[in-house]
Design a protein around this motif. Sequence first.
Motif, PDB file in Angstrom:
ATOM      1  N   ASP A 258      66.468  25.252  50.344  1.00 17.31           N
ATOM      2  CA  ASP A 258      65.295  24.510  50.816  1.00 17.31           C
ATOM      3  C   ASP A 258      64.539  23.893  49.643  1.00 17.31           C
ATOM      4  O   ASP A 258      64.133  22.726  49.681  1.00 17.31           O
ATOM      5  CB  ASP A 258      64.375  25.465  51.591  1.00 17.31           C
ATOM      6  N   LYS A 259      64.377  24.676  48.603  1.00 17.43           N
ATOM      7  CA  LYS A 259      63.618  24.202  47.442  1.00 17.43           C
ATOM      8  C   LYS A 259      64.305  23.031  46.751  1.00 17.43           C
ATOM      9  O   LYS A 259      63.634  22.134  46.224  1.00 17.43           O
ATOM     10  CB  LYS A 259      63.432  25.365  46.451  1.00 17.43           C
ATOM     11  N   HIS A 260      65.635  23.032  46.752  1.00 17.44           N
ATOM     12  CA  HIS A 260      66.369  22.027  45.979  1.00 17.44           C
ATOM     13  C   HIS A 260      67.085  20.996  46.866  1.00 17.44           C
ATOM     14  O   HIS A 260      68.063  20.379  46.454  1.00 17.44           O
ATOM     15  CB  HIS A 260      67.343  22.719  45.030  1.00 17.44           C
ATOM     16  N   ASN A 261      66.568  20.839  48.083  1.00 22.43           N
ATOM     17  CA  ASN A 261      67.027  19.753  48.955  1.00 22.43           C
ATOM     18  C   ASN A 261      68.511  19.858  49.284  1.00 22.43           C
ATOM     19  O   ASN A 261      69.245  18.865  49.290  1.00 22.43           O
ATOM     20  CB  ASN A 261      66.709  18.406  48.290  1.00 22.43           C
ATOM     21  N   LEU A 262      68.945  21.098  49.553  1.00 23.01           N
ATOM     22  CA  LEU A 262      70.348  21.353  49.902  1.00 23.01           C
ATOM     23  C   LEU A 262      70.450  21.951  51.310  1.00 23.01           C
ATOM     24  O   LEU A 262      71.335  22.745  51.592  1.00 23.01           O
ATOM     25  CB  LEU A 262      70.963  22.335  48.881  1.00 23.01           C
ATOM     26  N   TYR A 263      69.512  21.542  52.172  1.00 23.59           N
ATOM     27  CA  TYR A 263      69.402  22.228  53.466  1.00 23.59           C
ATOM     28  C   TYR A 263      69.207  21.262  54.638  1.00 23.59           C
ATOM     29  O   TYR A 263      68.567  21.599  55.622  1.00 23.59           O
ATOM     30  CB  TYR A 263      68.245  23.233  53.388  1.00 23.59           C
TER      31      TYR A 263
ATOM     32  N   PRO B   1      78.034  16.874  37.801  1.00 22.79           N
ATOM     33  CA  PRO B   1      77.744  17.333  36.430  1.00 22.79           C
ATOM     34  C   PRO B   1      77.285  18.796  36.344  1.00 22.79           C
ATOM     35  O   PRO B   1      77.717  19.534  35.448  1.00 22.79           O
ATOM     36  CB  PRO B   1      76.658  16.371  35.957  1.00 22.79           C
ATOM     37  N   THR B   2      76.428  19.214  37.270  1.00 25.60           N
ATOM     38  CA  THR B   2      75.916  20.595  37.205  1.00 25.60           C
ATOM     39  C   THR B   2      77.014  21.607  37.490  1.00 25.60           C
ATOM     40  O   THR B   2      77.089  22.659  36.845  1.00 25.60           O
ATOM     41  CB  THR B   2      74.773  20.796  38.215  1.00 25.60           C
ATOM     42  N   VAL B   3      77.878  21.292  38.465  1.00 27.02           N
ATOM     43  CA  VAL B   3      78.966  22.210  38.807  1.00 27.02           C
ATOM     44  C   VAL B   3      80.024  22.196  37.719  1.00 27.02           C
ATOM     45  O   VAL B   3      80.565  23.252  37.337  1.00 27.02           O
ATOM     46  CB  VAL B   3      79.576  21.852  40.179  1.00 27.02           C
ATOM     47  N   LYS B   4      80.314  21.008  37.194  1.00 27.33           N
ATOM     48  CA  LYS B   4      81.304  20.885  36.117  1.00 27.33           C
ATOM     49  C   LYS B   4      80.907  21.766  34.935  1.00 27.33           C
ATOM     50  O   LYS B   4      81.742  22.469  34.348  1.00 27.33           O
ATOM     51  CB  LYS B   4      81.391  19.415  35.684  1.00 27.33           C
ATOM     52  N   LYS B   5      79.625  21.763  34.617  1.00 24.20           N
ATOM     53  CA  LYS B   5      79.111  22.592  33.525  1.00 24.20           C
ATOM     54  C   LYS B   5      79.311  24.075  33.839  1.00 24.20           C
ATOM     55  O   LYS B   5      79.702  24.865  32.978  1.00 24.20           O
ATOM     56  CB  LYS B   5      77.627  22.281  33.318  1.00 24.20           C
TER      57      LYS B   5
ATOM     58  N   ALA C  79      73.209  27.114  39.868  1.00 23.08           N
ATOM     59  CA  ALA C  79      73.865  26.240  38.885  1.00 23.08           C
ATOM     60  C   ALA C  79      74.055  24.831  39.453  1.00 23.08           C
ATOM     61  O   ALA C  79      73.784  23.839  38.768  1.00 23.08           O
ATOM     62  CB  ALA C  79      75.207  26.831  38.472  1.00 23.08           C
ATOM     63  N   ALA C  80      74.516  24.759  40.700  1.00 19.68           N
ATOM     64  CA  ALA C  80      74.733  23.441  41.318  1.00 19.68           C
ATOM     65  C   ALA C  80      73.427  22.661  41.447  1.00 19.68           C
ATOM     66  O   ALA C  80      73.406  21.434  41.338  1.00 19.68           O
ATOM     67  CB  ALA C  80      75.380  23.611  42.687  1.00 19.68           C
ATOM     68  N   ALA C  81      72.334  23.390  41.659  1.00 16.22           N
ATOM     69  CA  ALA C  81      71.019  22.742  41.773  1.00 16.22           C
ATOM     70  C   ALA C  81      70.436  22.390  40.408  1.00 16.22           C
ATOM     71  O   ALA C  81      69.353  21.808  40.322  1.00 16.22           O
ATOM     72  CB  ALA C  81      70.054  23.663  42.525  1.00 16.22           C
ATOM     73  N   GLY C  82      71.158  22.766  39.339  1.00 17.55           N
ATOM     74  CA  GLY C  82      70.687  22.445  37.996  1.00 17.55           C
ATOM     75  C   GLY C  82      69.584  23.368  37.510  1.00 17.55           C
ATOM     76  O   GLY C  82      68.802  22.994  36.626  1.00 17.55           O
ATOM     77  N   VAL C  83      69.525  24.572  38.067  1.00 19.35           N
ATOM     78  CA  VAL C  83      68.470  25.522  37.711  1.00 19.35           C
ATOM     79  C   VAL C  83      68.991  26.517  36.671  1.00 19.35           C
ATOM     80  O   VAL C  83      69.995  27.191  36.901  1.00 19.35           O
ATOM     81  CB  VAL C  83      67.994  26.302  38.965  1.00 19.35           C
ATOM     82  N   GLU C  84      68.314  26.601  35.550  1.00 20.16           N
ATOM     83  CA  GLU C  84      68.661  27.621  34.553  1.00 20.16           C
ATOM     84  C   GLU C  84      68.119  28.964  35.017  1.00 20.16           C
ATOM     85  O   GLU C  84      67.010  29.040  35.565  1.00 20.16           O
ATOM     86  CB  GLU C  84      68.054  27.259  33.190  1.00 20.16           C
ATOM     87  N   PHE C  85      68.895  30.020  34.791  1.00 16.07           N
ATOM     88  CA  PHE C  85      68.450  31.343  35.231  1.00 16.07           C
ATOM     89  C   PHE C  85      68.811  32.400  34.201  1.00 16.07           C
ATOM     90  O   PHE C  85      69.691  32.207  33.362  1.00 16.07           O
ATOM     91  CB  PHE C  85      69.042  31.694  36.605  1.00 16.07           C
ATOM     92  N   GLU C  86      68.097  33.509  34.273  1.00 15.63           N
ATOM     93  CA  GLU C  86      68.358  34.651  33.402  1.00 15.63           C
ATOM     94  C   GLU C  86      68.933  35.786  34.238  1.00 15.63           C
ATOM     95  O   GLU C  86      68.741  35.825  35.459  1.00 15.63           O
ATOM     96  CB  GLU C  86      67.052  35.129  32.746  1.00 15.63           C
ATOM     97  N   GLU C  87      69.636  36.702  33.579  1.00 12.09           N
ATOM     98  CA  GLU C  87      70.200  37.843  34.295  1.00 12.09           C
ATOM     99  C   GLU C  87      69.776  39.151  33.649  1.00 12.09           C
ATOM    100  O   GLU C  87      69.746  39.260  32.424  1.00 12.09           O
ATOM    101  CB  GLU C  87      71.727  37.743  34.325  1.00 12.09           C
TER     102      GLU C  87
END
Length: 221
Positions: free
Chosen positions: A77-82, A192-196, A24-32
Amino acid sequence: MAGKPKLHYFNGRGRMESIRWLLAAAGVEFEEKCMKTREDLEKLRKDGVLMFQQVPMVEIDGMKLVQTRAIFNYIADKHNLYGKDIKERALIDMYTEGIVDLNELILTRPFLPPEEQEAKLAQIKDKAKNRYFPAFEKVLKSHGQDYLVGNKLSKADILLVELLYNVEELNPGATASFPLLQALKTRISNLPTVKKFLQPGSQRNPPDDEKCREEAKIIFH
């Protein structure tokens, strides 16, 4: 183009919630895909998609990833958080391991017998106040920057803020004597992504409760 990541778990926080936070923080939509029964878990096992016969499992970029830390690292790594180099990654990993240690006590507590939950809560409060929160407060104080490592958002910041929320749910005011942690929490929560993700109706799960415990018992025991 690859589809959305698909998260396989039961309908609870457990070890998947930190993965939800990172995505969510990386702005990635996901399914469960929530397991409801023991048969759902057994089907995944028989299909050969769980390398070690256990969940969480995340389908992402053509892979079926298990092991929570491996999933964290891939997303980060993929979302530049590393971090930007090997030293920053080592610090981010070290901080993340500490966060996971305390969070593990929190996420396993609802699944203990009721008579053991109070003792576990006392342990969580003690370790948060006297071991983990002072350590992270000290890191932030030592460099005076907005984030834990390299003055840039990393998986460690996101997971630490999730931990702060988790502890405060159990112990309101737990961060009262840690102003830099409070500031970090506000800073990350306002992205914004975390707030959402923190808004009602998001894919953030409520605290695991008795219903959750019974569902987990059906699936995993």
